[in-house]
Write a protein that holds these residues in place. Structure first.
Motif, short mmCIF file in Angstrom:
data_model
loop_
_atom_site.label_atom_id
_atom_site.label_comp_id
_atom_site.label_asym_id
_atom_site.label_seq_id
_atom_site.Cartn_x
_atom_site.Cartn_y
_atom_site.Cartn_z
N SER A 119 0.86 -1.18 0.00
CA SER A 119 0.00 0.00 0.00
C SER A 119 0.90 1.23 0.00
N ILE A 120 0.56 2.21 -0.84
CA ILE A 120 1.39 3.39 -1.03
C ILE A 120 0.57 4.63 -0.67
N ALA A 121 1.14 5.48 0.17
CA ALA A 121 0.48 6.73 0.56
C ALA A 121 1.33 7.91 0.08
N VAL A 122 0.66 8.88 -0.57
CA VAL A 122 1.34 10.09 -1.03
C VAL A 122 0.54 11.30 -0.57
N PRO A 123 1.17 12.39 -0.21
CA PRO A 123 0.45 13.61 0.17
C PRO A 123 -0.10 14.29 -1.08
N PRO A 124 -1.05 15.26 -0.93
CA PRO A 124 -1.53 16.01 -2.10
C PRO A 124 -0.38 16.72 -2.81
N PHE A 125 -0.44 16.74 -4.13
CA PHE A 125 0.61 17.39 -4.90
C PHE A 125 -0.02 18.05 -6.13
N GLN A 126 0.73 18.99 -6.73
CA GLN A 126 0.23 19.77 -7.85
C GLN A 126 0.74 19.20 -9.17
N ILE A 127 -0.10 19.30 -10.19
CA ILE A 127 0.25 18.85 -11.53
C ILE A 127 0.02 20.03 -12.47
N PRO A 128 1.02 20.46 -13.20
CA PRO A 128 0.83 21.56 -14.16
C PRO A 128 0.03 21.09 -15.38
N LEU A 129 -0.77 22.01 -15.93
CA LEU A 129 -1.61 21.72 -17.09
C LEU A 129 -0.97 22.28 -18.35
N THR A 130 -1.18 21.58 -19.45
CA THR A 130 -0.70 22.02 -20.75
C THR A 130 -1.81 21.81 -21.77
N ALA A 131 -2.04 22.84 -22.58
CA ALA A 131 -3.15 22.75 -23.54
C ALA A 131 -2.74 22.04 -24.82
N ASN A 132 -1.52 22.27 -25.29
CA ASN A 132 -1.08 21.68 -26.55
C ASN A 132 0.40 21.37 -26.46
N PRO A 133 0.77 20.28 -25.76
CA PRO A 133 2.19 20.00 -25.52
C PRO A 133 2.89 19.54 -26.79
N PRO A 134 4.22 19.75 -26.86
CA PRO A 134 4.99 19.24 -28.00
C PRO A 134 5.18 17.72 -27.89
N ASP A 135 5.83 17.18 -28.91
CA ASP A 135 6.00 15.73 -28.95
C ASP A 135 7.10 15.23 -28.02
N ASP A 136 8.03 16.11 -27.60
CA ASP A 136 9.09 15.70 -26.71
C ASP A 136 8.65 15.87 -25.25
N VAL A 137 9.62 15.78 -24.32
CA VAL A 137 9.30 15.87 -22.88
C VAL A 137 9.68 17.22 -22.30
N SER A 138 9.93 18.21 -23.17
CA SER A 138 10.37 19.52 -22.67
C SER A 138 9.27 20.23 -21.91
N TRP A 139 8.01 19.86 -22.10
CA TRP A 139 6.90 20.56 -21.45
C TRP A 139 6.64 20.05 -20.04
N LEU A 140 7.29 18.96 -19.65
CA LEU A 140 7.08 18.40 -18.32
C LEU A 140 7.76 19.25 -17.26
N THR A 141 7.20 19.26 -16.06
CA THR A 141 7.69 20.08 -14.94
C THR A 141 8.31 19.18 -13.87
N PRO A 142 9.50 19.52 -13.36
CA PRO A 142 10.09 18.69 -12.29
C PRO A 142 9.18 18.65 -11.06
N ILE A 143 9.16 17.49 -10.42
CA ILE A 143 8.32 17.29 -9.23
C ILE A 143 9.08 16.39 -8.27
N SER A 144 8.89 16.60 -6.99
CA SER A 144 9.49 15.79 -5.94
C SER A 144 8.40 15.46 -4.93
N VAL A 145 8.11 14.18 -4.78
CA VAL A 145 6.99 13.74 -3.97
C VAL A 145 7.48 12.73 -2.93
N PRO A 146 7.19 12.92 -1.64
CA PRO A 146 7.49 11.89 -0.64
C PRO A 146 6.47 10.76 -0.73
#
Length: 654
Positions: free
Chosen positions: A201-228
């Protein structure tokens, strides 16, 4: 001029005959015709009169007539503005409902597999592991939510004017919303084939996810995240082992994740803004997990229909030392284990306790506790992890002495010995890891420079008997810095016609046997005789084995490094034997007669014979803890068997 002055009424008369409003008007009018002088007040009078053609009554009437037109104009502007606002609100609500309807048609699997993108993990830091087996991690990666795909507002080449405007407004709304906060219930991981089989069983606290309307084909639009992350693994080790075996066999770790409830809120979870109006809840989310099992160095690739590597294949002992103390035997060792984790995983392991067990000679399923050791903290390295162990030998009962004797005998004979490892951690409670205690390779030469002095053979009835004095050096290998006192020896050797050949086929090695003894110092019964090697070595014609222990005389001596003695414990051993039967080997009577002929008829002091065999030694080990119920506490005795040796002897005529 005088007539004009008479016609103008005096100011006093006008003021007395006018109303209060007319008084103010007259004064203001008079004041307005006066020229400014140095004595004129800077502030004008507070009374004002609306301009008009007639007197004050006419001005009041015109003002009252203009008010309805102003009110009507303001009312019209208000109603028009309100209507436009209502239309805009209805339009926005219509658009919002259309976007919501579009999003509602997207399944949970589509959102998790296509819209929610996670790249990584770029780093996994193991923060802590409790004694109950719970694991705290911090996972770093890159994440993004393709919101344009969820509500279908990505621009298309064949979009109509209205559809293009509808999508543009949706993309504008996504950009202004910017982020959403996600709150999840516990994530339950179960077997893909049987949802009743719980893995973790895995527990994670609430975290934010950025939204993108029309992302490119690569991964440059992704945002770094650090989650305990807090992981509660199953305490059923058997379940985990079956899961690992199945994953190794198929090449993929396949499982099922279930989330009972998920809440999505616009913006930050801590701060409420207009974005917080957007709230979406989903229940009973279920999705599959499929992770490729990485290839391990020096092992077959997963998925090749080969069995899962055993612990012995993964862990290798690189150093071992045993040192005599005043009241115990201390253990220091180092080992390596194959690291199957990617380089992005960082972990510093805490102290971890282990108990080493050895099988009882009489029953392999019965385990005897041998030592308590603790691993020092270590970090993950690639391709192997090196860690050190230190501890001490546990008190040994006399009934368990044969198990320890068998272990040391195998170690000195270059034979890997089976052991078992357990840990008091609740996570591994009940799990026994079976592996081997690696012996040094090549096999250490414990007994060397073996000679038999003054050996004589002569007939006694129908038997040939032999007498002589055995001399040897006993040198423990490097790392075994223990103080021992041999008290008895029991050689078991083959006699060869002439010096030993350089290549023996096969090497003469007696397998060590279980020793059912209770007190080696007082038990006069020798260990049972092992069987002869099959086939017999070329040139061997007889076997010499006393029927009783031989008393040994020992004296310490300095190790000879030029002879390959690397340890710090070296002893000279001498033992006299008399009237020991010389057993002629089956089918080697002709070789025996040929050797006897050389002894009797040969010139000089007899004939040279090669000697190869094994010896059993009864020793007392300083610092070996003995169970207080069986002895005086320390200095336990044991019997070492199967110690190989080879040498030469000159057999005389008498």
């Amino acid at each position: 001029m005088s007539s004009q002055l008479e016609r103008e009424p005096a100011p006093e008369l006008v003021e007395s005959s006018s109303s209060a409003l007319d008084k103010g008007k007259g004064k203001s009018t008079a004041a307005s015709h006066q020229e400014s002088t140095e004595s004129t007040p800077l502030l004008a009078s507070r009374s004002y009169v609306l301009p008009g053609d007639g007197d004050g009554d006419d001005d009041i009437e015109s003002t009252s007539q203009s008010n309805p037109a102003l009110v009507s104009t303001l009312t019209s502007v208000f109603l028009i503005t309100l209507s436009i606002s209502i239309l805009l609100v209805l339009l926005l609500l219509s658009l919002a409902f259309s976007y919501a309807a579009q999003a509602s048609r997207i399944s949970n699997d589509d959102i998790l597999s296509d819209s929610l993108v996670f790249h990584g993990p770029d780093a996994i830091d193991v923060l802590n592991i409790s004694q109950h087996g719970d694991v705290w991690l911090r996972i770093d990666g890159r994440v993004g939510l393709d919101a344009g795909a969820i509500i279908d507002v990505k621009p298309g080449d064949d979009d109509s004017l209205w559809l293009g405007a509808w999508k543009a407004i949706g993309r504008w709304g996504i950009r202004n919303l910017d982020t959403v906060s996600l709150s999840l219930s516990s994530i339950n991981i179960t077997s893909q084939h049987d949802p009743e089989v719980f893995l973790a069983s895995i527990a994670v606290p609430p975290f934010q996810i950025p939204l993108t309307a029309n992302p490119p084909d690569d991964v440059s639009w992704l945002t770094p995240i650090s989650v305990p992350v807090h992981i509660y693994p199953s305490r059923n080790i058997t379940t985990w082992l079956e899961f690992v075996r199945d994953s190794w066999h198929s090449g993929y770790a396949v499982a099922r994740a279930t989330i009972s409830h998920a809440d999505v809120r616009g913006g930050s979870w801590e701060w409420r803004t207009w974005r917080s109006v957007l709230t979406v809840s989903r229940s009973n989310l279920t999705f599959g997990l499929r992770v490729k099992v990485p290839a391990l160095p020096n092992l077959p690739a997963p998925g090749d229909d080969l069995p899962l590597p055993s612990v012995a294949d993964l862990v290798h002992l690189t150093h071992f030392s045993l040192t005599s103390g005043v009241h115990n035997l201390t253990i220091d060792a180092s080992a390596t284990i194959v690291n199957p984790l990617p380089a992005s995983v960082s972990f510093t392991a805490p102290h971890f306790p282990f108990v080493i067990w050895i099988p009882a000679p009489s029953n392999d399923t019965t385990l005897v506790p041998l030592a308590s050791v603790t691993s020092a903290p270590f970090s993950l390295t690639h391709p192997n992890i090196t860690f050190s162990l230190n501890g001490s030998v546990l008190p040994i009962s006399h009934s368990a002495t044969p198990a320890l004797s068998s272990l040391i005998s195998d170690y000195l004979s270059g034979v890997d010995h089976p052991i078992a490892i357990t840990t008091p951690s609740e996570f591994f409670h009940g799990y026994i890891a079976h592996t081997t205690f690696s012996a040094p390779h090549p096999r250490p030469e414990v007994l060397h420079n073996v000679t038999i002095e003054s050996m004589k053979v002569h007939p006694s009835g129908t038997t040939i008997i032999a007498s002589g004095i055995v001399h040897a050096r006993l040198a423990l290998p490097e790392g075994m810095d223990i103080t021992i006192s041999p008290s008895r020896v029991l050689p078991d050797a083959l006699i060869f016609d002439g010096p030993l050949p350089l290549q023996l086929d096969p090497a003469y090695t007696f397998p060590p046997l279980p020793l059912p003894i209770t007190n080696p110092d007082n038990d006069d019964a020798p260990p049972p005789a092992p069987p002869l090697p099959n086939p017999l070595p070329t040139g061997a014609f007889a076997r010499v084995r006393p029927s009783a222990w031989l008393a040994a005389l020992t004296a310490p001596t300095a190790p000879r490094r030029d002879w390959g003695e690397r340890g710090n414990t070296t002893l000279r051993i001498s033992a006299r034997f008399a009237d020991v039967p010389l057993e002629v080997l089956p089918g080697r009577e002709r070789e025996f007669r040929s050797f006897v002929g050389k002894v009797i008829w040969g010139a000089g002091d007899g004939a040279v014979a090669g000697v190869q065999g094994v010896v059993a030694v009864s020793v007392r080990v300083e610092g070996l803890p003995v169970d207080p119920r069986d002895g005086d506490g320390v200095g336990g005795a044991m019997v070492l068997t199967g110690l190989p040796f080879q040498g030469s002897v000159r057999v005389g005529k008498k």
